[in-house]
Design an enzyme around this catalytic site. Structure first.
Site, PDB file in Angstrom:
ATOM      1  CG  ASP A  37     -19.776  11.094  -2.158  1.00 18.40           C
ATOM      2  OD1 ASP A  37     -19.640  12.145  -2.808  1.00 18.40           O
ATOM      3  OD2 ASP A  37     -20.861  10.470  -2.102  1.00 18.40           O
ATOM      4  CB  SER A  72     -24.348  10.237   6.498  1.00 23.60           C
ATOM      5  OG  SER A  72     -25.264  11.290   6.287  1.00 23.60           O
ATOM      6  CG  ASN A  99     -19.046  19.658  -2.914  1.00 22.41           C
ATOM      7  OD1 ASN A  99     -19.392  20.415  -3.824  1.00 22.41           O
ATOM      8  ND2 ASN A  99     -19.111  18.327  -3.040  1.00 22.41           N
ATOM      9  CB  SER A 150     -27.653  26.979  -4.050  1.00 21.67           C
ATOM     10  OG  SER A 150     -28.392  26.933  -5.253  1.00 21.67           O
ATOM     11  CE1 TYR A 162     -29.493  22.348  -2.459  1.00 22.30           C
ATOM     12  CE2 TYR A 162     -30.115  24.241  -3.776  1.00 22.30           C
ATOM     13  CZ  TYR A 162     -29.196  23.267  -3.445  1.00 22.30           C
ATOM     14  OH  TYR A 162     -27.993  23.215  -4.092  1.00 22.30           O
ATOM     15  CB  ALA A 164     -34.633  27.112   4.505  1.00 17.52           C
ATOM     16  CB  ALA A 165     -30.450  24.021   3.664  1.00 19.97           C
ATOM     17  CE  LYS A 166     -26.701  23.930  -0.925  1.00 27.95           C
ATOM     18  NZ  LYS A 166     -25.462  23.231  -0.513  1.00 27.95           N
TER      19      LYS A 166
END
Ligand SMILES: NC(=O)c1ccc[n+]([C@@H]2O[C@H](COP(=O)([O-])OP(=O)(O)OC[C@H]3O[C@@H](n4cnc5c(N)ncnc54)[C@H](O)[C@@H]3O)[C@@H](O)[C@H]2O)c1
Length: 307
Positions: A37, A72, A99, A150, A162, A164-166
């Site tokens: 994290d 990261s 995640n 998502s 978001y 687009a990424a998911k």
């Protein structure tokens, strides 16, 4: 005896929320955990190593084994570092749980290139980076990948970056599942709803509220979600994640599960729902003849304007 005795899991974004609960659960079941994290803010930026360390301390206090890793996972170097940490510390990798996530809700007319790039980096490229580094190790003895997508990917007002990424994650998972199946590695997707987590920021609530109350359309997906019992808790999602890693779900590969509290659903695979053929191939003129395309679209309406 735990379900995951002798196994090693990398869990990204495991300092808080769903990742944290997954790390605690899988450690209780005997897995040794790399708790990755960065500890930044929900919209990206910042870093705080204490979140990963706190989860490691909790696992160790309960008699488990874990190591903190604070890279990261938004690029190739971070993806490799987190996998290297598993190999250097525990000598193997059985489960890779992607995640980590951030959000930057903005209307498309206000979304900057940076808003787009940072969300794609953490939520999509970082997932590629860990899989690229980890697949060679997973292949040695078999294992499982669980990637977080998502319900926003079904369409979500104010979340184009978001979404687009998911959805990229979903397509990537379907492809990776095909490539790694012969080595006994499965890859599946979870589309969770869970709260409260650090992602429940005011900007999300504003765009959700506008879609629901002003436009009167479902703000995400094509259905009104909810009424599914208690609002989802991170523990509910962690349970599904762990189950997807276990051999009990060995028939699932390249599939998607939606989970919200007491509601779990297998998501429909994309497929043609209706086809129309033109012997000579489709031309613009052919498509403009209403009679030909009517069979394909006669009952479809523009859901977002009511037309
Ligand atoms: N909570 C929900 O309702 C919901 C809904 C849909 C999808 N998701 C997805 O589920 C996953 C977990 O979400 P959550 O609600 O537990 O969020 P969260 O914000 O509580 O936890 C995410 C964690 O990821 C970490 N992280 C962010 N960027 C990172 C980076 N570059 N490198 C390493 N770590 C990083 C954060 O520090 C944070 O601790 C995310 O992928 C999210 O997009 C959550």
């Amino acid at each position: 005896m735990g379900q995951f005795d002798g196994k090693v899991a990398v869990i990204t974004g495991a300092g808080r929320g769903i990742g944290r609960e997954t790390a605690l659960l899988m450690a209780r079941e005997g897995a040794r955990i790399v708790v990755n994290d960065l500890g930044g803010g929900p919209q990206g930026g910042g870093a705080d190593a204490q979140y990963a360390q706190q989860v490691v301390d909790e696992i160790k206090a309960a008699g488990g084994q874990a190591v903190a890793e604070t890279s990261s996972v938004s690029g190739m170097a971070g993806g490799k570092a987190v996998v290297d940490c598993a190999m250097d510390t525990f000598g193997r990798l059985d489960f890779l749980i992607n995640n980590a996530g951030i959000i930057r809700p903005k209307r498309i007319t206000e979304m900057s290139e940076e808003d787009f790039d940072i969300v794609l980096a953490v939520n999509l490229k970082g997932y590629f980076a860990t899989i690229r580094a980890g697949a060679q190790h997973l292949k040695k003895q078999g294992g499982a990948i669980v990637n977080f997508a998502s319900p926003s990917g079904f369409g979500h007002y104010g979340m184009a970056n978001y979404s687009a990424a998911k959805e990229g994650v979903v397509g990537m998972t379907r492809s990776v599942a095909r490539e790694l199946a012969e080595f006994g590695v499965r890859a599946n997707v979870i589309r969770p709803i869970s709260g409260p987590t650090t992602m429940n920021i005011p900007e999300v609530l504003e765009t959700l509220g506008y879609a629901m109350n002003v436009l009167k359309i479902p703000p995400l997906t094509n259905q009104w979600l909810g009424n599914s019992g208690p609002y989802g808790a991170p523990q509910n999602v962690a349970a599904v994640t762990a189950w997807l890693c276990s051999d009990l779900s060995e028939n699932l590969n390249g599939r998607e599960l939606y989970v919200n509290g007491g509601h779990i659903a297998l998501v429909q695979e994309p497929e043609f729902i209706r086809s129309q053929f033109a012997v000579e191939g489709w031309s613009f003129e052919g498509l403009c003849q209403e009679a030909t395309t009517r069979a394909l679209t006669w009952d479809i309406r523009n859901r977002f304007t009511g037309k």
